[in-house]
Write a protein that holds these residues in place. Structure first.
Motif, PDB file in Angstrom:
ATOM      1  N   TYR A  83      -7.786  -0.130   2.702  1.00 48.72           N
ATOM      2  CA  TYR A  83      -7.753  -0.882   1.184  1.00 48.72           C
ATOM      3  C   TYR A  83      -8.697   0.117  -0.219  1.00 48.72           C
ATOM      4  O   TYR A  83      -8.305  -0.129  -0.685  1.00 48.72           O
ATOM      5  CB  TYR A  83      -8.928  -2.273   1.722  1.00 48.72           C
ATOM      6  CG  TYR A  83      -9.145  -2.869   0.325  1.00 48.72           C
ATOM      7  CD1 TYR A  83      -8.010  -3.630  -0.520  1.00 48.72           C
ATOM      8  CD2 TYR A  83     -10.166  -2.956  -0.101  1.00 48.72           C
ATOM      9  CE1 TYR A  83      -8.302  -4.783  -1.219  1.00 48.72           C
ATOM     10  CE2 TYR A  83     -10.410  -2.926  -1.637  1.00 48.72           C
ATOM     11  CZ  TYR A  83      -9.308  -4.245  -2.033  1.00 48.72           C
ATOM     12  OH  TYR A  83      -9.741  -4.804  -3.243  1.00 48.72           O
ATOM     13  N   ALA A  84      -9.841   0.743   0.578  1.00 46.09           N
ATOM     14  CA  ALA A  84     -10.205   2.105  -0.281  1.00 46.09           C
ATOM     15  C   ALA A  84      -9.035   2.528  -1.101  1.00 46.09           C
ATOM     16  O   ALA A  84      -9.870   2.823  -1.850  1.00 46.09           O
ATOM     17  CB  ALA A  84     -11.736   2.306   0.214  1.00 46.09           C
ATOM     18  N   GLU A  85      -8.085   2.706  -0.675  1.00 46.62           N
ATOM     19  CA  GLU A  85      -7.225   3.522  -1.028  1.00 46.62           C
ATOM     20  C   GLU A  85      -6.224   2.685  -2.138  1.00 46.62           C
ATOM     21  O   GLU A  85      -6.433   3.583  -3.449  1.00 46.62           O
ATOM     22  CB  GLU A  85      -6.304   4.262  -0.772  1.00 46.62           C
ATOM     23  CG  GLU A  85      -5.030   5.381  -0.584  1.00 46.62           C
ATOM     24  CD  GLU A  85      -4.329   5.764  -0.433  1.00 46.62           C
ATOM     25  OE1 GLU A  85      -2.936   6.294  -0.333  1.00 46.62           O
ATOM     26  OE2 GLU A  85      -4.390   5.327   0.891  1.00 46.62           O
ATOM     27  N   MET A  86      -6.540   2.151  -1.932  1.00 50.54           N
ATOM     28  CA  MET A  86      -5.956   1.070  -4.024  1.00 50.54           C
ATOM     29  C   MET A  86      -6.172   1.357  -4.646  1.00 50.54           C
ATOM     30  O   MET A  86      -5.837   1.309  -6.235  1.00 50.54           O
ATOM     31  CB  MET A  86      -5.572  -0.598  -3.121  1.00 50.54           C
ATOM     32  CG  MET A  86      -4.622  -0.658  -1.926  1.00 50.54           C
ATOM     33  SD  MET A  86      -2.972  -0.078  -2.387  1.00 50.54           S
ATOM     34  CE  MET A  86      -3.219   1.523  -1.564  1.00 50.54           C
ATOM     35  N   PRO A  87      -8.240   0.362  -5.018  1.00 54.47           N
ATOM     36  CA  PRO A  87      -8.912   0.789  -5.884  1.00 54.47           C
ATOM     37  C   PRO A  87      -8.936   2.156  -6.770  1.00 54.47           C
ATOM     38  O   PRO A  87      -8.626   2.478  -8.064  1.00 54.47           O
ATOM     39  CB  PRO A  87      -9.954   0.649  -5.886  1.00 54.47           C
ATOM     40  CG  PRO A  87     -10.059   0.247  -4.909  1.00 54.47           C
ATOM     41  CD  PRO A  87      -8.395   0.040  -4.032  1.00 54.47           C
ATOM     42  N   LEU A  88      -8.685   3.474  -5.681  1.00 52.89           N
ATOM     43  CA  LEU A  88      -8.311   4.893  -6.453  1.00 52.89           C
ATOM     44  C   LEU A  88      -7.146   4.705  -6.510  1.00 52.89           C
ATOM     45  O   LEU A  88      -7.273   5.904  -7.914  1.00 52.89           O
ATOM     46  CB  LEU A  88      -9.257   5.536  -5.457  1.00 52.89           C
ATOM     47  CG  LEU A  88     -10.608   5.851  -4.641  1.00 52.89           C
ATOM     48  CD1 LEU A  88     -10.872   6.385  -3.645  1.00 52.89           C
ATOM     49  CD2 LEU A  88     -11.123   6.966  -5.133  1.00 52.89           C
ATOM     50  N   ILE A  89      -6.296   4.448  -6.270  1.00 46.30           N
ATOM     51  CA  ILE A  89      -4.854   4.454  -7.361  1.00 46.30           C
ATOM     52  C   ILE A  89      -4.617   4.329  -7.859  1.00 46.30           C
ATOM     53  O   ILE A  89      -4.168   4.908  -8.620  1.00 46.30           O
ATOM     54  CB  ILE A  89      -3.738   3.944  -5.652  1.00 46.30           C
ATOM     55  CG1 ILE A  89      -3.813   5.504  -4.893  1.00 46.30           C
ATOM     56  CG2 ILE A  89      -2.057   4.245  -6.759  1.00 46.30           C
ATOM     57  CD1 ILE A  89      -2.242   4.575  -4.166  1.00 46.30           C
ATOM     58  N   ALA A  90      -5.173   2.857  -7.988  1.00 50.47           N
ATOM     59  CA  ALA A  90      -4.945   1.768  -9.751  1.00 50.47           C
ATOM     60  C   ALA A  90      -6.069   3.076 -10.802  1.00 50.47           C
ATOM     61  O   ALA A  90      -4.916   2.865 -11.929  1.00 50.47           O
ATOM     62  CB  ALA A  90      -6.012   0.542  -9.342  1.00 50.47           C
ATOM     63  N   ALA A  91      -6.995   3.193 -10.267  1.00 53.41           N
ATOM     64  CA  ALA A  91      -7.498   3.812 -11.022  1.00 53.41           C
ATOM     65  C   ALA A  91      -7.362   5.437 -11.757  1.00 53.41           C
ATOM     66  O   ALA A  91      -7.574   5.649 -13.044  1.00 53.41           O
ATOM     67  CB  ALA A  91      -9.408   4.215 -10.503  1.00 53.41           C
ATOM     68  N   GLU A  92      -6.400   5.658 -10.787  1.00 54.16           N
ATOM     69  CA  GLU A  92      -5.657   7.273 -11.000  1.00 54.16           C
ATOM     70  C   GLU A  92      -4.390   7.134 -12.072  1.00 54.16           C
ATOM     71  O   GLU A  92      -4.482   7.731 -13.013  1.00 54.16           O
ATOM     72  CB  GLU A  92      -5.576   8.126  -9.639  1.00 54.16           C
ATOM     73  CG  GLU A  92      -4.390   9.129 -10.465  1.00 54.16           C
ATOM     74  CD  GLU A  92      -4.174   9.712  -9.551  1.00 54.16           C
ATOM     75  OE1 GLU A  92      -3.174  11.351  -9.598  1.00 54.16           O
ATOM     76  OE2 GLU A  92      -4.727   9.788  -8.589  1.00 54.16           O
TER      77      GLU A  92
ATOM     78  N   GLY B 101       0.637  -0.714  -0.081  1.00 54.38           N
ATOM     79  CA  GLY B 101       0.431  -0.320   0.176  1.00 54.38           C
ATOM     80  C   GLY B 101       0.248   1.204  -0.481  1.00 54.38           C
ATOM     81  O   GLY B 101       0.237   2.258  -0.863  1.00 54.38           O
ATOM     82  N   LEU B 102       2.094   0.910   1.240  1.00 54.18           N
ATOM     83  CA  LEU B 102       2.496   2.485   1.076  1.00 54.18           C
ATOM     84  C   LEU B 102       3.801   2.398  -0.200  1.00 54.18           C
ATOM     85  O   LEU B 102       3.561   3.642  -0.485  1.00 54.18           O
ATOM     86  CB  LEU B 102       3.777   2.241   1.752  1.00 54.18           C
ATOM     87  CG  LEU B 102       4.639   3.727   1.848  1.00 54.18           C
ATOM     88  CD1 LEU B 102       4.063   4.629   2.714  1.00 54.18           C
ATOM     89  CD2 LEU B 102       6.042   2.961   3.350  1.00 54.18           C
ATOM     90  N   LEU B 103       4.048   1.082  -1.043  1.00 52.64           N
ATOM     91  CA  LEU B 103       4.582   1.376  -2.053  1.00 52.64           C
ATOM     92  C   LEU B 103       3.665   2.559  -3.646  1.00 52.64           C
ATOM     93  O   LEU B 103       3.968   2.798  -4.267  1.00 52.64           O
ATOM     94  CB  LEU B 103       5.121   0.481  -2.632  1.00 52.64           C
ATOM     95  CG  LEU B 103       5.488   0.407  -3.884  1.00 52.64           C
ATOM     96  CD1 LEU B 103       7.377   0.673  -4.501  1.00 52.64           C
ATOM     97  CD2 LEU B 103       6.178  -1.939  -4.333  1.00 52.64           C
TER      98      LEU B 103
END
Length: 596
Positions: A476-485, A218-220
């Motif tokens: 966890y929700a930050e991960m799909p938001l990062i992937a989408a961006e 997540g940090l990476l």
């Protein structure tokens, strides 16, 4: 100017100074009178040092007031309610945002303290003999995770800063800046990658709060996305960092089960007090203990429930109870944040409370002194009363017809009572009110301390201030938001749609499926920022998000008009603390950040 000696605390001396103040759930080791080189040549000494790395995040930051002011305040989403002059430098960019600001000096000093601890572990552990290689790797992984996080924080706040890779052992009165991009490339990203290799799925000692593999990936994802913002837009270099961030986020998404992540069936379950202490969607968490002596400050641990709530205690029928603990009224939502949520988005109903129920029977009297707070006259509610369990206050983002407000048996404060149409907050005294903005906004409900369904309590006393809920650093929700961006910026908007659709699968109200559906043409950075606001508001990322995307000034001017006149381009960096510069012999060479 007279130089002030810079006092350097050696790692060993630091841990001695902290002796007796236990880290929550982290086992202590007393090094007695041995020298640092002897103590930290053993696994027990390294573990003691690692435990101390977690200390500042619990003592100074997450659970305390300051990060509320400088990570969520000063953005498009929040205004500092009630005490408008309090924290004005950080939240409104007044001239109080200066190099002498103590809260920013605390960030600089305490985060560098942690970096010093991390350097001590990383540089010493290679010579320490462990019976279990996995434990050795894990301890180093913890240090690398935290050093990566700390340098990410410092670079985003202060820009080009001093890079320290060795533990401080002798006084130094000179410092030199290293470009932020270099620190990302040589420390932040390599440390996060190394942590992905070294940290295990479960904490090696079973203790909640230690960094694990899900936190490392997540940090990476987070830091690689931040690094991309330093590149020329559309360049191959930028694409490489975006791809790195996306792959890390995808790893978390694709390996949820393996990483021990379990998604709750409903969005509300994420925030229920009963799920706080072992939350299956938190990737990294700062722990606080119900045993007061285990907290760095036994009477001042987690107070987050205070800071996003209006002052309701003892107003009208809201008597002291677990539903109405003491409040601090620091942050009120902007009109923009309240109206970002579509009607079919149940996240609003979960994280904002509009209706407040009386805790006792209440009869209106002409002398009810609270009426002026809510723009309500006695003539409008004479003969009306409120029974325990009935609505007594209703603060809403909706526009309510005046006749309905006048004839309701309870107090109604709608969006037009609290805000002007342009989003500015109505000043004290407007509409006959005495302190509207302190008392009458929807209550932010992520940091709950009470669950009536199972009588979970995360507060030491009903009307106290000693809360011991754990605080999510990453979810966890930050991960799909990062992937989408990343997908959007890499030109794959169709893939971005799939990430957002998956994220929204739990938050759509029945009957609103078509209205809440997204399509490729919706996928822009502005949409992602709006979606991050809806999903991650209040979770320590908004200032970082606006800074990272270069939209801090734009979004504050557009969506927080009370703050807009003060914001300037140079506010995308915070000032270097004068407490640091005043001790340098080459302060002029090191320099202050522009504008300060």
């Amino acid at each position: 100017m007279k130089k002030i000696k810079k006092i350097i605390v050696l790692p060993f001396l630091f841990v001695l100074a902290m002796a007796g103040i236990q880290s929550c759930d982290l086992e202590e080791y007393n090094p007695s009178g041995s020298t640092a080189d002897v103590v930290f040549s053993t696994p027990e000494g390294i573990e003691y040092l690692v435990n101390r790395m977690y200390y500042n995040f619990r003592w100074k930051y997450f659970g305390r007031e300051d990060p509320v002011l400088y990570l969520e305040g000063g953005t498009d989403l929040w205004y500092n309610a009630g005490r408008e002059s309090y924290g004005a430098g950080m939240t409104q960019y007044t001239d109080k945002m200066s190099p002498t600001l103590g809260q920013l000096a605390n960030v600089w000093n305490r985060v560098y303290d942690d970096i010093n601890m991390c350097n001590s572990v990383i540089n010493r552990i290679g010579n320490v003999v462990y019976q279990n290689q996995k434990e050795k790797d894990y301890r180093e992984g913890e240090a690398r995770w935290l050093r990566s996080y700390c340098y990410w924080w410092l670079c985003e706040f202060f820009g080009d800063i001093e890079l320290r890779l060795e533990e401080t052992s002798t006084p130094s009165f000179v410092a030199y800046r290293t470009p932020a991009e270099t620190i990302y490339d040589e420390v932040i990203i390599p440390d996060a990658k190394k942590a992905c290799e070294q940290l295990q799925v479960e904490p090696i000692d079973g203790m909640v709060g230690r960094y694990t593999r899900k936190a490392a990936y997540g940090l990476l994802a987070r830091v690689a996305l931040a690094r991309a913002s330093y590149c020329t837009e559309g360049s191959d270099e930028q694409k490489s960092f975006l791809q790195m961030a996306k792959e890390a986020a995808d790893y978390v998404i694709d390996h949820r089960s393996e990483l021990g992540i379990r998604l709750y069936n409903t969005y509300n379950e994420i925030w229920k007090a009963c799920n706080n202490k072992n939350n299956t969607e938190y990737l990294a968490v700062v722990t606080h203990s119900s045993i007061s002596t285990n907290n760095p400050q036994s009477k001042n641990p987690n107070r987050l429930y205070l800071y996003f709530a209006p002052k309701l205690l003892n107003c009208l029928g809201c008597k002291s109870s677990w539903e109405y603990p003491k409040e601090g009224a620091r942050m009120m939502p902007t009109r923009y944040l309240l109206q970002l949520f579509e009607e079919g988005d149940m996240r609003y109903d979960v994280i904002f409370q509009e209706a407040f129920l009386g805790t006792e029977d209440f009869t209106w009297t002409e002398s009810s002194g609270d009426l002026a707070k809510f723009n309500k006259s006695y003539d409008q509610i004479r003969t009306k009363n409120i029974a325990a369990g009935d609505t007594c206050l209703y603060f809403t983002r909706r526009s309510i017809p005046q006749l309905q407000k006048d004839t309701a048996r309870y107090v109604v404060v709608d969006v037009n009572t609290l805000y002007h149409a342009d989003g500015t907050i109505k000043a004290v005294g407007e509409n006959g009110t005495t302190s509207q903005i302190t008392y009458s906004f929807p209550r932010f409900q992520k940091y709950r301390i009470y669950d009536p369904d199972n009588d979970t309590k995360l507060l030491a006393a009903v009307n106290g201030t000693v809360g011991y809920a754990d605080v999510p650093l990453m979810r966890y929700a930050e991960m799909p938001l990062i992937a989408a961006e990343c997908a959007i910026r890499l030109g794959n908007t169709a893939q971005a749609v799939s990430y957002i659709t998956d994220l929204r699968s739990r938050i759509v109200k029945p009957g609103y499926e078509s209205q809440m559906a997204v399509k490729a043409s919706d996928m822009t950075i502005d949409f992602i920022l709006d979606e991050r606001a809806r999903e991650l508001c209040g979770e320590w990322l908004r200032w970082m998000d606006l800074k990272r995307t270069g939209k801090l000034v734009e979004y504050i001017k557009a969506h927080n008009p009370d703050v807009a006149p003060n914001i300037k381009d140079y506010h995308s960096l915070r000032p270097i603390p004068s407490t640091f510069l005043d001790k340098l012999e080459n302060a002029g060479e090191f320099g202050q950040n522009p504008g300060y």
